[in-house]
Scaffold this active site. Structure first.
Site, PDB file in Angstrom:
ATOM      1  N   LYS A  54     -53.091  73.853  46.649  1.00  0.00           N
ATOM      2  CA  LYS A  54     -52.218  72.858  46.016  1.00  0.00           C
ATOM      3  C   LYS A  54     -52.310  72.946  44.490  1.00  0.00           C
ATOM      4  O   LYS A  54     -51.286  72.890  43.793  1.00  0.00           O
ATOM      5  CB  LYS A  54     -52.596  71.448  46.494  1.00  0.00           C
ATOM      6  CG  LYS A  54     -52.166  71.183  47.935  1.00  0.00           C
ATOM      7  CD  LYS A  54     -52.832  69.946  48.519  1.00  0.00           C
ATOM      8  CE  LYS A  54     -52.433  69.771  49.977  1.00  0.00           C
ATOM      9  NZ  LYS A  54     -53.208  68.763  50.684  1.00  0.00           N
ATOM     10  N   GLN A  98     -56.835  63.784  49.974  1.00  0.00           N
ATOM     11  CA  GLN A  98     -56.961  64.774  51.042  1.00  0.00           C
ATOM     12  C   GLN A  98     -57.635  64.153  52.269  1.00  0.00           C
ATOM     13  O   GLN A  98     -58.732  63.597  52.179  1.00  0.00           O
ATOM     14  CB  GLN A  98     -57.780  65.975  50.542  1.00  0.00           C
ATOM     15  CG  GLN A  98     -57.873  67.124  51.526  1.00  0.00           C
ATOM     16  CD  GLN A  98     -56.531  67.787  51.786  1.00  0.00           C
ATOM     17  OE1 GLN A  98     -55.764  68.051  50.872  1.00  0.00           O
ATOM     18  NE2 GLN A  98     -56.256  68.041  53.048  1.00  0.00           N
ATOM     19  N   ASP A 121     -47.646  61.944  49.952  1.00  0.00           N
ATOM     20  CA  ASP A 121     -47.933  62.250  51.361  1.00  0.00           C
ATOM     21  C   ASP A 121     -47.008  61.465  52.287  1.00  0.00           C
ATOM     22  O   ASP A 121     -46.937  61.747  53.481  1.00  0.00           O
ATOM     23  CB  ASP A 121     -49.393  61.915  51.701  1.00  0.00           C
ATOM     24  CG  ASP A 121     -50.187  63.139  52.118  1.00  0.00           C
ATOM     25  OD1 ASP A 121     -49.588  64.226  52.254  1.00  0.00           O
ATOM     26  OD2 ASP A 121     -51.407  63.019  52.319  1.00  0.00           O
TER      27      ASP A 121
END
Length: 295
Positions: A54, A98, A121
């Site tokens: 990422k 995460q 997200d």
């Protein structure tokens, strides 16, 4: 019938190039650099790999990349304080924590704490509710990637029969909403569904997201259907070598029947990070009151 392999490497590279062009335009026209903050708690090896990927792709797209690494035993209050700080930081337009988090941390409380405008997200309940209501929302990256891949094969999904196998908040449920927004006819199936093979055989589009290696067999699939395989299952090699990555679909069986299929690896997984970049650019544009970017 020769199945078309839907190549995630090519599609994700094209998408990242479009994101980079939009980032350049926003910087030039408005003096704004979209910024993504990734929070990694603990040192899970798979999560470390994702975070490195990422960071690299965010920088390559011309965005600002902020990494925050916390020990696995960080108190919940300290993690929430960091999220509050990122919520208030004008240089940060996207926040990603995460998952999974180490034991002892409440992931629901953490997701709830992220500003919905920066929730790249797409897991905050506000974004989930807006998506279900047909309003603009930041959408979970994997389902977004699934739709983009399906539309590589079918310019329009309108009127098509689709089945989503799996009902997780991360993939299954938001994918159903995105398909409804595309005017597809959607069945959502799961472990309690009766006669799953028969349900699958009615579908023009099959999205497999159950996390069980090669569960969907070739004879479950309607000839000519398009199959998007979300599964990434690490399976020990029989000869003791490197673990194999298998999808939720029995690929070798399915490719004899389908019209098009995503491989594992090399399919949906590559789209997830590309769609994270898409969400960050969309978030930056929305936060600054700019028109929706062309990605």
């Amino acid at each position: 019938m020769t199945a078309r392999i839907i190549d995630g490497k090519i599609i994700s590279a094209e998408l990242r190039a479009r994101v980079a062009a939009e980032v350049t335009r926003i910087k030039t026209d408005h003096g704004i650099t979209p910024g993504l903050a990734v929070v990694l708690v603990g040192s899970d090896p798979a999560s470390e790999v994702y975070v490195r990927s990422k960071h690299k792709q965010t920088q390559e797209a011309g965005m600002a990349s902020f990494e925050h690494r916390l020990p696995a035993d960080v108190p919940q209050a300290e993690l929430l304080a960091l999220i509050a700080k990122l919520n208030a930081d004008p240089a940060v337009h996207g926040i990603l924590v995460q998952l999974p988090l180490p034991k002892g941390l409440d992931s629901t409380a953490v997701i709830d704490a992220i500003d919905p405008a920066k929730d790249v997200d797409g897991l905050n309940p506000t974004n989930a509710g807006r998506l279900a209501s047909g309003l603009f929302a930041l959408t979970p990256c994997t389902p977004l990637g699934c739709i983009i891949m399906a539309k590589q094969v079918h310019a329009s999904l309108e009127g098509m029969n689709a089945i989503v196998i799996g009902r997780s908040n991360l993939v299954g449920k938001p994918l159903v909403q995105l398909l409804l927004n595309e005017n597809a006819t959607v069945t959502i199936a799961h472990s309690r569904s009766r006669d799953l093979p028969a349900l699958c055989r009615q579908a023009d589009l099959v999205f497999a997201a159950v996390g069980k290696a090669e569960m969907v067999k070739g004879d479950w699939i309607k000839p000519g259907a398009t199959v998007i395989d979300v599964g990434i299952n690490r399976t020990p090699s029989p000869d003791g070598g490197k673990d194999k990555l298998l999808g939720d679909v029995a690929f070798n069986e399915a490719k004899e029947v389908v019209g098009a299929i995503t491989p594992v690896p090399g399919g949906v997984g590559l789209m997830t990070v590309a769609c994270l970049l898409v969400n960050t650019v969309r978030a930056a544009s929305a936060i600054h009151g700019l028109p929706k970017p062309a990605v």
